[in-house]
Design a protein around this motif. Structure first.
Motif, PDB file in Angstrom:
ATOM      1  N   LEU A   1      -3.227  11.603  -6.338  1.00  0.00           N
ATOM      2  CA  LEU A   1      -3.941  11.595  -5.063  1.00  0.00           C
ATOM      3  C   LEU A   1      -4.788  10.337  -4.920  1.00  0.00           C
ATOM      4  O   LEU A   1      -4.852   9.734  -3.840  1.00  0.00           O
ATOM      5  N   ALA A   2      -5.456   9.960  -5.997  1.00  0.00           N
ATOM      6  CA  ALA A   2      -6.305   8.773  -5.957  1.00  0.00           C
ATOM      7  C   ALA A   2      -5.489   7.525  -5.624  1.00  0.00           C
ATOM      8  O   ALA A   2      -5.899   6.694  -4.809  1.00  0.00           O
ATOM      9  N   VAL A   3      -4.329   7.398  -6.246  1.00  0.00           N
ATOM     10  CA  VAL A   3      -3.470   6.241  -5.987  1.00  0.00           C
ATOM     11  C   VAL A   3      -3.000   6.239  -4.536  1.00  0.00           C
ATOM     12  O   VAL A   3      -3.031   5.209  -3.858  1.00  0.00           O
ATOM     13  N   TYR A   4      -2.585   7.425  -4.048  1.00  0.00           N
ATOM     14  CA  TYR A   4      -2.078   7.472  -2.674  1.00  0.00           C
ATOM     15  C   TYR A   4      -3.153   7.124  -1.648  1.00  0.00           C
ATOM     16  O   TYR A   4      -2.960   6.245  -0.808  1.00  0.00           O
ATOM     17  N   PHE A   5      -4.275   7.824  -1.677  1.00  0.00           N
ATOM     18  CA  PHE A   5      -5.286   7.627  -0.651  1.00  0.00           C
ATOM     19  C   PHE A   5      -5.916   6.241  -0.727  1.00  0.00           C
ATOM     20  O   PHE A   5      -6.228   5.630   0.294  1.00  0.00           O
ATOM     21  N   GLY A   6      -6.123   5.737  -1.945  1.00  0.00           N
ATOM     22  CA  GLY A   6      -6.649   4.382  -2.077  1.00  0.00           C
ATOM     23  C   GLY A   6      -5.704   3.353  -1.481  1.00  0.00           C
ATOM     24  O   GLY A   6      -6.134   2.400  -0.812  1.00  0.00           O
ATOM     25  N   SER A   7      -4.402   3.551  -1.685  1.00  0.00           N
ATOM     26  CA  SER A   7      -3.422   2.604  -1.163  1.00  0.00           C
ATOM     27  C   SER A   7      -3.378   2.634   0.363  1.00  0.00           C
ATOM     28  O   SER A   7      -3.145   1.604   1.010  1.00  0.00           O
ATOM     29  N   LEU A   8      -3.607   3.814   0.954  1.00  0.00           N
ATOM     30  CA  LEU A   8      -3.588   3.923   2.411  1.00  0.00           C
ATOM     31  C   LEU A   8      -4.682   3.075   3.042  1.00  0.00           C
ATOM     32  O   LEU A   8      -4.430   2.285   3.948  1.00  0.00           O
ATOM     33  N   PHE A   9      -5.918   3.231   2.555  1.00  0.00           N
ATOM     34  CA  PHE A   9      -7.014   2.466   3.127  1.00  0.00           C
ATOM     35  C   PHE A   9      -6.839   0.971   2.887  1.00  0.00           C
ATOM     36  O   PHE A   9      -7.167   0.149   3.743  1.00  0.00           O
ATOM     37  N   GLU A  10      -6.330   0.610   1.713  1.00  0.00           N
ATOM     38  CA  GLU A  10      -6.125  -0.806   1.431  1.00  0.00           C
ATOM     39  C   GLU A  10      -5.039  -1.381   2.343  1.00  0.00           C
ATOM     40  O   GLU A  10      -5.182  -2.479   2.892  1.00  0.00           O
ATOM     41  N   ALA A  11      -3.941  -0.653   2.537  1.00  0.00           N
ATOM     42  CA  ALA A  11      -2.852  -1.141   3.381  1.00  0.00           C
ATOM     43  C   ALA A  11      -3.295  -1.309   4.826  1.00  0.00           C
ATOM     44  O   ALA A  11      -2.846  -2.228   5.526  1.00  0.00           O
ATOM     45  N   ALA A  28       0.978  -5.212   2.259  1.00  0.00           N
ATOM     46  CA  ALA A  28       0.645  -3.857   2.702  1.00  0.00           C
ATOM     47  C   ALA A  28       1.760  -2.882   2.363  1.00  0.00           C
ATOM     48  O   ALA A  28       1.500  -1.754   1.902  1.00  0.00           O
ATOM     49  N   LEU A  29       3.003  -3.296   2.580  1.00  0.00           N
ATOM     50  CA  LEU A  29       4.130  -2.423   2.256  1.00  0.00           C
ATOM     51  C   LEU A  29       4.218  -2.166   0.754  1.00  0.00           C
ATOM     52  O   LEU A  29       4.549  -1.058   0.324  1.00  0.00           O
ATOM     53  N   SER A  30       3.914  -3.184  -0.065  1.00  0.00           N
ATOM     54  CA  SER A  30       3.971  -3.015  -1.520  1.00  0.00           C
ATOM     55  C   SER A  30       2.891  -2.056  -2.002  1.00  0.00           C
ATOM     56  O   SER A  30       3.151  -1.155  -2.808  1.00  0.00           O
ATOM     57  N   VAL A  31       1.666  -2.262  -1.499  1.00  0.00           N
ATOM     58  CA  VAL A  31       0.548  -1.411  -1.906  1.00  0.00           C
ATOM     59  C   VAL A  31       0.793   0.034  -1.476  1.00  0.00           C
ATOM     60  O   VAL A  31       0.680   0.973  -2.273  1.00  0.00           O
ATOM     61  N   TYR A  32       1.143   0.217  -0.215  1.00  0.00           N
ATOM     62  CA  TYR A  32       1.332   1.569   0.283  1.00  0.00           C
ATOM     63  C   TYR A  32       2.620   2.181  -0.269  1.00  0.00           C
ATOM     64  O   TYR A  32       2.722   3.397  -0.403  1.00  0.00           O
ATOM     65  N   GLY A  33       3.599   1.336  -0.588  1.00  0.00           N
ATOM     66  CA  GLY A  33       4.815   1.832  -1.221  1.00  0.00           C
ATOM     67  C   GLY A  33       4.513   2.482  -2.562  1.00  0.00           C
ATOM     68  O   GLY A  33       5.077   3.532  -2.905  1.00  0.00           O
ATOM     69  N   ALA A  34       3.605   1.873  -3.343  1.00  0.00           N
ATOM     70  CA  ALA A  34       3.197   2.465  -4.620  1.00  0.00           C
ATOM     71  C   ALA A  34       2.503   3.805  -4.379  1.00  0.00           C
ATOM     72  O   ALA A  34       2.709   4.780  -5.116  1.00  0.00           O
ATOM     73  N   MET A  81       2.669   9.952  -4.049  1.00  0.00           N
ATOM     74  CA  MET A  81       2.698  11.161  -3.237  1.00  0.00           C
ATOM     75  C   MET A  81       4.037  11.901  -3.387  1.00  0.00           C
ATOM     76  O   MET A  81       4.081  13.133  -3.373  1.00  0.00           O
ATOM     77  N   ALA A  82       5.137  11.139  -3.543  1.00  0.00           N
ATOM     78  CA  ALA A  82       6.442  11.761  -3.721  1.00  0.00           C
ATOM     79  C   ALA A  82       6.503  12.555  -5.022  1.00  0.00           C
ATOM     80  O   ALA A  82       7.158  13.600  -5.107  1.00  0.00           O
ATOM     81  N   LEU A  83       5.822  12.081  -6.048  1.00  0.00           N
ATOM     82  CA  LEU A  83       5.811  12.761  -7.337  1.00  0.00           C
ATOM     83  C   LEU A  83       4.906  13.993  -7.312  1.00  0.00           C
ATOM     84  O   LEU A  83       5.102  14.928  -8.096  1.00  0.00           O
ATOM     85  N   TYR A  84       3.932  14.013  -6.393  1.00  0.00           N
ATOM     86  CA  TYR A  84       2.900  15.056  -6.387  1.00  0.00           C
ATOM     87  C   TYR A  84       3.483  16.469  -6.249  1.00  0.00           C
ATOM     88  O   TYR A  84       3.154  17.361  -7.050  1.00  0.00           O
ATOM     89  N   SER A  85       4.317  16.725  -5.259  1.00  0.00           N
ATOM     90  CA  SER A  85       4.817  18.088  -5.017  1.00  0.00           C
ATOM     91  C   SER A  85       5.728  18.605  -6.132  1.00  0.00           C
ATOM     92  O   SER A  85       5.527  19.729  -6.617  1.00  0.00           O
ATOM     93  N   PRO A  86       6.750  17.836  -6.573  1.00  0.00           N
ATOM     94  CA  PRO A  86       7.585  18.346  -7.667  1.00  0.00           C
ATOM     95  C   PRO A  86       6.796  18.560  -8.965  1.00  0.00           C
ATOM     96  O   PRO A  86       7.012  19.550  -9.660  1.00  0.00           O
ATOM     97  N   LEU A  87       5.887  17.626  -9.275  1.00  0.00           N
ATOM     98  CA  LEU A  87       5.089  17.779 -10.491  1.00  0.00           C
ATOM     99  C   LEU A  87       4.166  18.985 -10.371  1.00  0.00           C
ATOM    100  O   LEU A  87       3.962  19.733 -11.335  1.00  0.00           O
ATOM    101  N   SER A  88       3.619  19.198  -9.173  1.00  0.00           N
ATOM    102  CA  SER A  88       2.756  20.354  -8.942  1.00  0.00           C
ATOM    103  C   SER A  88       3.508  21.656  -9.188  1.00  0.00           C
ATOM    104  O   SER A  88       3.008  22.555  -9.872  1.00  0.00           O
TER     105      SER A  88
END
Length: 305
Positions: free
Chosen positions: A78-88, A153-159, A164-171
């Protein structure tokens, strides 16, 4: 699986899609002078504090050391996803981040194949590829006529989208093991808390906390909106649907969200549809319809309560 539970899960994800669509424009309203890591940490911490009374009243399964490690891993995603959104959002438009987010279901399907084998993935591949192709066309629209989105922006938000893609299956994988018996309230609280701790800890180390003095009342109000509706509500709905609907089918509602985002720009901001947008929107619509039609046959074998 009861039909009512299946219908309620899909109805909740329809609301989820609307909230997600609105969140991208709202996130862009927050001052870009404030450190994005600080903003995201405060947002997740507020969400966790709001859910704490519910957790204390309702109760949940006992927390263990392995459970804390599981929540820590999910909180880091979650931290990686949300941080990347604001940065992008510093370098590209809200519509570009919103449409790039629509690629997450296809990535989720790939992670699901590894973490949850045998969950009947084949019938979802073609619909997701169709919708993903439409999403790519929407992303390639750029921020202006003939202008492509920022590569950074695409690289940062892509990460962030990979996280986020890993979040649901791992959960779902962890809910069958170290987080067995954990309900939507407990999952949301602990994951948000760990995400906030990761972000605020990094912010203290990097010095980003100093930008807190730049927060205005307008920024505060937008953060409260994002925390309550774009974070807390959406992740509770997400965890309520996980286990009732397969992870990649749950997150596929992003495809519907991108249609809301694009139509918002067409009808609210009176932006003339471009050919690539129209084609992309049509592909997303066709893929989403096919995916929803096949979702009943793609439900997981067991249902989490």
């Amino acid at each position: 699986m009861k039909h009512s539970g299946f219908a309620v899960a899909h109805a909740g994800m329809l609301l989820w899609a609307l909230l997600i669509a609105a969140s991208f424009a709202a996130a862009a309203q927050v001052s870009q002078a404030i450190d994005p890591v600080l903003l995201t940490g405060l947002r997740l911490l507020f969400c966790a504090l709001v859910f704490l009374p519910l957790l204390l009243i309702k109760g949940d399964s006992p927390i263990t050391a392995r459970g804390l490690l599981g929540h820590g891993a999910l909180g880091l995603l979650l931290a990686v996803y949300f941080g990347s959104l604001f940065e992008a959002l510093r370098y590209t438009s809200a519509v570009n981040t919103g449409t790039l987010f629509t690629l997450v279901p296809l990535l989720t399907l790939a992670f699901e194949a590894v973490l949850i084998p045998g969950s009947n993935l084949k019938q979802r591949v073609i619909p997701m590829l169709i919708a993903a192709a439409g999403a790519v066309l929407l992303v390639m629209k750029g921020t202006g006529p003939g202008e492509l989105p920022s590569l950074y922006a695409l690289s940062v938000y892509g990460a962030g989208c990979l996280a986020m893609a890993l979040y649901s299956p791992l959960s779902q994988r962890l809910k069958a093991d170290s987080l067995k018996g954990r309900g939507p309230v407990g999952m949301t609280f602990w994951n948000m808390l760990f995400g906030a701790l990761f972000l605020l800890g990094f912010c203290g180390f990097s010095g980003g906390w100093k930008s807190a003095s730049l927060l205005t009342m307008s920024d505060f109000y937008w953060l409260m909106y994002l925390a309550l509706f774009a974070t807390l509500a959406t992740f509770w709905l997400l965890h309520r649907a996980i286990g009732v609907i397969a992870p990649s089918s749950v997150i596929s509602y992003i495809y519907l969200s991108t249609l809301f985002i694009t139509m918002f720009h067409w009808f609210w901001w009176h932006q003339a549809p471009q050919p690539l947008e129209v084609m992309g929107a049509m592909l997303v619509g066709v893929g989403m319809l096919a995916l929803l039609m096949s979702s009943r046959n793609a439900m997981p074998d067991t249902v989490q309560n």
